[in-house]
Design an enzyme around this catalytic site. Structure first.
Site, mmCIF file in Angstrom:
data_model
loop_
_atom_site.group_PDB
_atom_site.id
_atom_site.type_symbol
_atom_site.label_atom_id
_atom_site.label_comp_id
_atom_site.label_asym_id
_atom_site.label_seq_id
_atom_site.Cartn_x
_atom_site.Cartn_y
_atom_site.Cartn_z
ATOM 1 N N CYS A 159 0.831 -1.217 0.000
ATOM 2 C CA CYS A 159 0.000 0.000 0.000
ATOM 3 C C CYS A 159 0.863 1.264 0.000
ATOM 4 C CB CYS A 159 -0.915 -0.040 1.227
ATOM 5 S SG CYS A 159 -1.906 1.428 1.415
ATOM 6 N N CYS A 197 -1.644 1.682 -3.007
ATOM 7 C CA CYS A 197 -2.650 2.742 -2.811
ATOM 8 C C CYS A 197 -2.065 4.147 -2.816
ATOM 9 C CB CYS A 197 -3.376 2.557 -1.485
ATOM 10 S SG CYS A 197 -3.480 0.871 -0.864
ATOM 11 N N LYS A 224 -0.075 5.346 -6.037
ATOM 12 C CA LYS A 224 -1.070 5.354 -7.118
ATOM 13 C C LYS A 224 -1.994 6.560 -6.999
ATOM 14 C CE LYS A 224 -4.898 3.510 -6.445
ATOM 15 N NZ LYS A 224 -5.790 2.464 -5.969
ATOM 16 N N TYR A 246 -9.182 -3.641 -11.607
ATOM 17 C CA TYR A 246 -9.136 -2.251 -11.167
ATOM 18 C C TYR A 246 -7.738 -1.649 -11.278
ATOM 19 C CZ TYR A 246 -7.137 -2.756 -6.400
ATOM 20 O OH TYR A 246 -6.304 -2.980 -5.337
ATOM 21 N N GLU A 303 -6.960 1.668 -13.453
ATOM 22 C CA GLU A 303 -6.405 2.857 -12.794
ATOM 23 C C GLU A 303 -5.129 3.327 -13.496
ATOM 24 O OE1 GLU A 303 -8.047 2.327 -8.246
ATOM 25 O OE2 GLU A 303 -6.078 1.533 -8.690
ATOM 26 N N HIS A 359 -27.184 20.871 -1.462
ATOM 27 C CA HIS A 359 -27.301 21.440 -2.804
ATOM 28 C C HIS A 359 -26.300 22.562 -3.017
ATOM 29 C CE1 HIS A 359 -29.339 22.210 -6.541
ATOM 30 N NE2 HIS A 359 -29.381 23.493 -6.252
ATOM 31 N N GLU A 392 -26.115 14.630 -3.757
ATOM 32 C CA GLU A 392 -27.536 14.786 -3.454
ATOM 33 C C GLU A 392 -28.401 13.940 -4.390
ATOM 34 O OE1 GLU A 392 -29.473 18.618 -4.225
ATOM 35 O OE2 GLU A 392 -27.857 19.119 -5.621
HETATM 36 C C1 LIG Z 1 -1.103 -1.007 -7.612
HETATM 37 C C2 LIG Z 1 -1.939 -1.318 -6.400
HETATM 38 C C3 LIG Z 1 -2.880 -0.409 -5.996
HETATM 39 C C4 LIG Z 1 -3.666 -0.672 -4.883
HETATM 40 N N1 LIG Z 1 -4.597 0.254 -4.517
HETATM 41 C C5 LIG Z 1 -5.379 0.028 -3.433
HETATM 42 C C6 LIG Z 1 -6.331 1.000 -3.013
HETATM 43 O O1 LIG Z 1 -6.488 2.063 -3.644
HETATM 44 N N2 LIG Z 1 -7.064 0.755 -1.908
HETATM 45 C C7 LIG Z 1 -6.914 -0.414 -1.201
HETATM 46 O O2 LIG Z 1 -7.601 -0.593 -0.193
HETATM 47 N N3 LIG Z 1 -6.007 -1.358 -1.582
HETATM 48 C C8 LIG Z 1 -5.251 -1.156 -2.671
HETATM 49 N N4 LIG Z 1 -4.315 -2.099 -3.047
HETATM 50 C C9 LIG Z 1 -4.245 -3.352 -2.284
HETATM 51 C C10 LIG Z 1 -3.462 -3.173 -0.994
HETATM 52 O O3 LIG Z 1 -2.210 -2.605 -1.259
HETATM 53 C C11 LIG Z 1 -3.320 -4.525 -0.307
HETATM 54 O O4 LIG Z 1 -4.600 -5.110 -0.152
HETATM 55 C C12 LIG Z 1 -2.655 -4.427 1.059
HETATM 56 O O5 LIG Z 1 -1.396 -3.822 0.972
HETATM 57 C C13 LIG Z 1 -2.540 -5.821 1.697
HETATM 58 O O6 LIG Z 1 -1.865 -5.726 2.917
HETATM 59 P P1 LIG Z 1 -1.067 -6.989 3.485
HETATM 60 O O7 LIG Z 1 -0.666 -6.613 4.863
HETATM 61 O O8 LIG Z 1 -1.866 -8.215 3.292
HETATM 62 O O9 LIG Z 1 0.206 -7.150 2.555
HETATM 63 P P2 LIG Z 1 1.349 -6.089 2.023
HETATM 64 O O10 LIG Z 1 0.906 -4.732 2.313
HETATM 65 O O11 LIG Z 1 1.580 -6.516 0.656
HETATM 66 O O12 LIG Z 1 2.557 -6.434 2.969
HETATM 67 C C14 LIG Z 1 3.246 -7.629 2.902
HETATM 68 C C15 LIG Z 1 4.678 -7.390 3.333
HETATM 69 O O13 LIG Z 1 5.299 -8.616 3.610
HETATM 70 C C16 LIG Z 1 6.639 -8.581 3.175
HETATM 71 N N5 LIG Z 1 7.078 -9.961 3.008
HETATM 72 C C17 LIG Z 1 6.585 -10.888 2.163
HETATM 73 N N6 LIG Z 1 7.174 -12.071 2.369
HETATM 74 C C18 LIG Z 1 8.084 -11.886 3.371
HETATM 75 C C19 LIG Z 1 8.990 -12.752 4.051
HETATM 76 N N7 LIG Z 1 9.055 -14.057 3.767
HETATM 77 N N8 LIG Z 1 9.767 -12.232 5.014
HETATM 78 C C20 LIG Z 1 9.683 -10.911 5.349
HETATM 79 N N9 LIG Z 1 8.822 -10.050 4.740
HETATM 80 C C21 LIG Z 1 8.032 -10.546 3.775
HETATM 81 C C22 LIG Z 1 6.573 -7.786 1.884
HETATM 82 O O14 LIG Z 1 7.834 -7.236 1.561
HETATM 83 C C23 LIG Z 1 5.536 -6.728 2.244
HETATM 84 O O15 LIG Z 1 6.140 -5.565 2.766
HETATM 85 C C24 LIG Z 1 -3.493 -1.865 -4.152
HETATM 86 C C25 LIG Z 1 -2.539 -2.792 -4.550
HETATM 87 C C26 LIG Z 1 -1.761 -2.519 -5.661
HETATM 88 C C27 LIG Z 1 -0.735 -3.517 -6.096
#
Ligand SMILES: Cc1cc2nc3c(=O)[nH]c(=O)nc-3n(C[C@H](O)[C@H](O)[C@H](O)COP(=O)(O)OP(=O)(O)OC[C@H]3O[C@@H](n4cnc5c(N)ncnc54)[C@H](O)[C@@H]3O)c2cc1C
Length: 456
Positions: free
Chosen positions: A45, A50, A53, A183, A187, A441, A446
């Protein structure tokens, strides 16, 4: 608790949306927490999702604003995008946010370990740090490793990039082909179209944005086309090759296209590679998604998972919500569950989409009889701006109960508008409640409380 037996009470793998929230909330409850992160704090994110973007979406909207300003009497010169400056400004903001996340974690007393983590057993984690391998034990382990872009296996796919790379392209692409109809694809098509690229979007299916209300899908496809994006439906990419004039794309129907950059926005898969799940027999579903119960427990009693790695609802606020529920359940007092009903969401296309609840077809399937209200119109602003952009609002009502079960819009700031209505819908608002609500309004919002004539 278990202070003498394990190094930590909770070990979190992944400091993204879900992992950071879980680690911080748990530490604030006084439990001993460690989080391992292989890349930058904040996860998808903050770094490649997010936030960057939305910043680029703001940047792209200025193109319209410069154009529209003339209709309001402004005399402007030809605007020029400084791509290097935009990238640098975004990178600086993301770096600031990385620091904010670090401060939040450290302030709550969380130990941060930088490196790639994997499970050794149900209470032990190994982290590959710069200084070598370190092993930690914990009473509970949370897998919050998120997702990663999935890239189609076609000849020349190595020439394409994923969304991760789009924020930092060395050269701004004059010709961009976006592959995908979801999406993220829509975007990026809108953003780069606004920033000045000539964009072609290839959608394998008959329409963009599967899963959204059908009329909204048709409406946004028309608006995106009007804005200058060449949206090609039922179109499949077969191969990519490199030429002296950029990349050449061959389509399944034999057609050819040229591009400077090809973006594969063709879905995301759970980040599970190298986590050591196979050896421990952690149950997994499609694309390797970790299977969990309603309390986010995996098939291993002490191992939990949430967010994108479980491949359910892949949105930041959902990962945050799940993390807070998990912390409450593990460290008390509440034994509550996350509600997945009426999750609102926005798509930052130009114009935006905001949506909550059921699309019309889904609602008919679920409720039987539904009453539909819809209006599409030119927003007040565009009476002077000379833009041909239109807006649409739509309500889907369960006829039997009068409850509003779907609310959808295409138009400026749709996410901001729909967020408020989502509260009303969560509270079970009926069409009669909408009708008795006084509008503000003149606004676009609205329209939602003045729709009176059903269209179906
Ligand atoms: C281009 C794009 C736009 C998006 N726009 C939106 C939006 O507008 N609104 C919205 O709500 N959501 C949006 N999302 C989705 C949102 O980013 C994700 O749903 C959210 O980040 C999920 O959170 P998470 O904690 O599951 O994983 P992440 O935020 O992906 O975090 C996972 C973390 O784990 C780390 N990791 C992975 N494996 C290991 C390991 N073995 N050891 C140590 N670290 C590790 C990674 O490096 C990462 O930092 C978007 C996604 C993308 C790709």
């Amino acid at each position: 608790m278990t202070k003498d037996v394990y190094d930590f009470d909770l070990f979190v793998i992944g400091a993204g949306s879900g992992g950071v929230r879980a680690a911080r909330m748990a530490a604030q409850r006084g439990v001993r927490v460690c989080v391992a992160e292989a890349a930058a704090l904040g996860g998808t994110c903050v770094n490649v999702g997010c936030i960057p973007k939305k910043l680029y979406s703001y940047a792209a909207h200025y193109a319209d604003a410069f154009e529209e300003a003339r209709g309001f009497g402004w005399v402007t010169g030809a605007p020029v995008l400084d791509w290097e400056r935009l990238k640098a400004r975004r990178a600086a903001e993301v770096l600031r946010l990385n620091g904010v996340y670090q401060g939040l974690l450290e302030g709550a007393g969380v130990t941060i370990v930088q490196g790639w983590a994997s499970l050794l057993d149900e209470h032990a984690v190994q982290v590959q740090t710069q200084g070598g391998r370190r092993t930690f034990t914990a009473h509970h382990i949370l897998l919050a490793t998120g997702g990663t872009p999935s890239v189609p296996d076609i000849p020349g796919s190595e020439y394409a990039v994923s969304s991760d790379a789009m924020f930092d392209l060395a050269r701004f692409p004059k010709r961009l082909v976006v592959v995908g109809g979801g999406y993220i694809a829509c975007e990026f098509a809108s953003i780069f179209n606004g920033l000045g690229a000539r964009v072609t979007q290839l959608c394998r299916g008959p329409q963009l944005l599967r899963g959204f209300d059908d009329e909204i899908r048709e409406f946004i496809a028309q608006e995106m086309s009007k804005a200058g994006i060449n949206v090609r439906r039922d179109t499949q990419l077969s191969s990519i090759s490199s030429t002296t004039d950029g990349l050449e794309l061959t389509l399944a129907d034999g057609g050819r296209l040229r591009a400077d950059t090809v973006l594969f926005a063709t879905g995301r898969v759970p980040n599970v590679t190298g986590l050591g799940l196979e050896a421990l027999g952690v149950a997994r579903g499609r694309d390797g998604a970790i299977l969990v119960d309603e309390g986010y427990r995996s098939s291993l009693h002490s191992v939990y998972a949430l967010g994108d790695v479980t491949a359910r609802v892949q949105l930041t606020p959902v990962a945050l919500g799940e993390a807070m529920v998990l912390v409450d359940r593990l460290f008390g007092p509440a034994q509550r569950f996350m509600s997945y009903d009426y999750i609102p969401t926005a798509v930052f296309t130009h114009p935006n989409i905001g949506t909550v609840g059921f699309g019309e077809a889904q609602a008919r399937e679920k409720f039987g009889r539904v009453t539909v209200y819809r209006n599409s119109f030119k927003p007040l602003k565009h009476t002077l701006s000379d833009s041909t952009e239109r807006a649409m609002v739509k309500l889907v009502v369960d006829t039997a109960s009068d409850r509003v079960v779907g609310l959808h819009m295409v138009g400026p700031d749709a996410g901001e508008i729909v967020q408020g209505f989502a509260v009303a819908m969560k509270a079970g608002a009926t069409k009669a409640t909408f009708d008795s609500t006084v509008g503000i309004h003149p606004t676009l919002a609205e329209e939602f409380v003045t729709l009176r004539q059903p269209v179906a």
